[in-house]
Design a protein around this motif. Structure first.
Motif, PDB file in Angstrom:
ATOM      1  N   ARG A  47       0.836  -1.203   0.000  1.00 55.33           N
ATOM      2  CA  ARG A  47       0.000   0.000   0.000  1.00 55.33           C
ATOM      3  C   ARG A  47       0.875   1.259   0.000  1.00 55.33           C
ATOM      4  O   ARG A  47       0.633   2.200  -0.759  1.00 55.33           O
ATOM      5  N   ARG A  48       1.903   1.267   0.842  1.00 55.85           N
ATOM      6  CA  ARG A  48       2.781   2.437   0.922  1.00 55.85           C
ATOM      7  C   ARG A  48       3.517   2.659  -0.392  1.00 55.85           C
ATOM      8  O   ARG A  48       3.693   3.813  -0.829  1.00 55.85           O
ATOM      9  N   GLU A  49       3.954   1.568  -1.014  1.00 54.05           N
ATOM     10  CA  GLU A  49       4.697   1.724  -2.271  1.00 54.05           C
ATOM     11  C   GLU A  49       3.799   2.242  -3.390  1.00 54.05           C
ATOM     12  O   GLU A  49       4.241   3.001  -4.255  1.00 54.05           O
ATOM     13  N   ILE A  50       2.537   1.835  -3.392  1.00 55.18           N
ATOM     14  CA  ILE A  50       1.592   2.338  -4.392  1.00 55.18           C
ATOM     15  C   ILE A  50       1.386   3.841  -4.197  1.00 55.18           C
ATOM     16  O   ILE A  50       1.361   4.622  -5.159  1.00 55.18           O
ATOM     17  N   ILE A  51       1.263   4.256  -2.929  1.00 54.32           N
ATOM     18  CA  ILE A  51       1.096   5.686  -2.627  1.00 54.32           C
ATOM     19  C   ILE A  51       2.329   6.465  -3.088  1.00 54.32           C
ATOM     20  O   ILE A  51       2.214   7.540  -3.694  1.00 54.32           O
ATOM     21  N   ASP A  52       3.519   5.906  -2.843  1.00 53.47           N
ATOM     22  CA  ASP A  52       4.763   6.591  -3.217  1.00 53.47           C
ATOM     23  C   ASP A  52       4.864   6.789  -4.716  1.00 53.47           C
ATOM     24  O   ASP A  52       5.367   7.817  -5.187  1.00 53.47           O
ATOM     25  N   THR A  53       4.409   5.789  -5.474  1.00 49.85           N
ATOM     26  CA  THR A  53       4.510   5.893  -6.932  1.00 49.85           C
ATOM     27  C   THR A  53       3.548   6.935  -7.499  1.00 49.85           C
ATOM     28  O   THR A  53       3.740   7.428  -8.617  1.00 49.85           O
ATOM     29  N   ARG A  54       2.503   7.277  -6.747  1.00 48.12           N
ATOM     30  CA  ARG A  54       1.507   8.240  -7.223  1.00 48.12           C
ATOM     31  C   ARG A  54       1.858   9.672  -6.862  1.00 48.12           C
ATOM     32  O   ARG A  54       1.188  10.600  -7.287  1.00 48.12           O
ATOM     33  N   ARG A  55       2.885   9.838  -6.037  1.00 49.48           N
ATOM     34  CA  ARG A  55       3.253  11.190  -5.618  1.00 49.48           C
ATOM     35  C   ARG A  55       4.024  11.914  -6.725  1.00 49.48           C
ATOM     36  O   ARG A  55       4.744  11.304  -7.480  1.00 49.48           O
TER      37      ARG A  55
END
Length: 213
Positions: free
Chosen positions: A205-213
């Motif tokens: 979940r955190r990595e998906i959020i990071d890629t969207r930033r």
């Protein structure tokens, strides 16, 4: 997802952690690459043919404390379908076993080699510090026994194992198993399957959020 697993062959919690990690990854739904890295709980060679019970009793302050630890981890392992027979297990230097794991990785059989070494130590009472025994175990998973023996006798892989040991020290790893995920997140100990699944889902979940930033 990349998971680097620091573990030792004669560590019962590492055997348990391997089984729990595999269970947690079942149906994960994302490609995962697992690499086993060398760690030595005790790099000092024990007396020849000393039993694990004798060695740990000396370290833990007596047989009573050692027996409590044996009972705890044996029970937990049994719940995951693993057999730990500390009456047969032989204390040994695991450096060469880690070299064999590195060699098996070159043949695409690293996880299988780790599994067989754990089982040999904890269930069969095999000395995983013996070159002939290690070579025979390589044969168990279909690798060339003579080639494995040549690898061990030649000293191949020593630098690779030392590199893992240094990397563990640089990362501050003092206990195993330790799972380093995508080079950013660490999970320590033989955590229960449900906890591991939650940790992996949170990391994803955190990595998906990071890629969207």
């Amino acid at each position: 997802m990349d998971i680097q697993v620091w573990s030792d062959i004669t560590c019962p919690w590492c055997y348990l952690g391997k089984r729990r990690l595999e269970a947690a990854l079942a149906g994960f739904g994302r490609p995962v690459r697992i690499t086993y890295r060398a760690f030595q709980l005790d790099p000092s060679p024990p007396p020849r043919r000393m039993s694990v019970k004798q060695a740990l009793a000396a370290k833990l302050g007596g047989p009573a404390r050692a027996e409590r630890m044996f009972a705890q981890v044996t029970s937990l392992a049994a719940s995951e379908g693993l057999i730990l027979d500390f009456d047969r297990a032989v204390a040994t230097d695991t450096f060469d076993a880690h070299r064999l794991v590195a060699w098996a990785a070159r043949h695409g059989r690293q996880a299988d080699m780790v599994e067989v070494l754990h089982r040999a130590h904890f269930t069969q009472g095999i000395d995983v510090g013996s070159f002939p025994d290690l070579a025979a175990l390589a044969g168990v998973i279909g690798l060339d026994r003579n080639a494995a023996l040549h690898c061990l006798v030649s000293g191949w892989g020593a630098d690779m194992v030392r590199s893992d040991l240094v990397a563990a020290r640089d990362l501050g790893i003092t206990s195993v198993p330790t799972f380093v995920i995508d080079g950013r997140f660490a999970v320590q100990g033989a955590q229960e399957v449900a906890m591991l699944r939650e940790a992996l889902a949170e990391i994803q979940r955190r990595e998906i959020i990071d890629t969207r930033r």
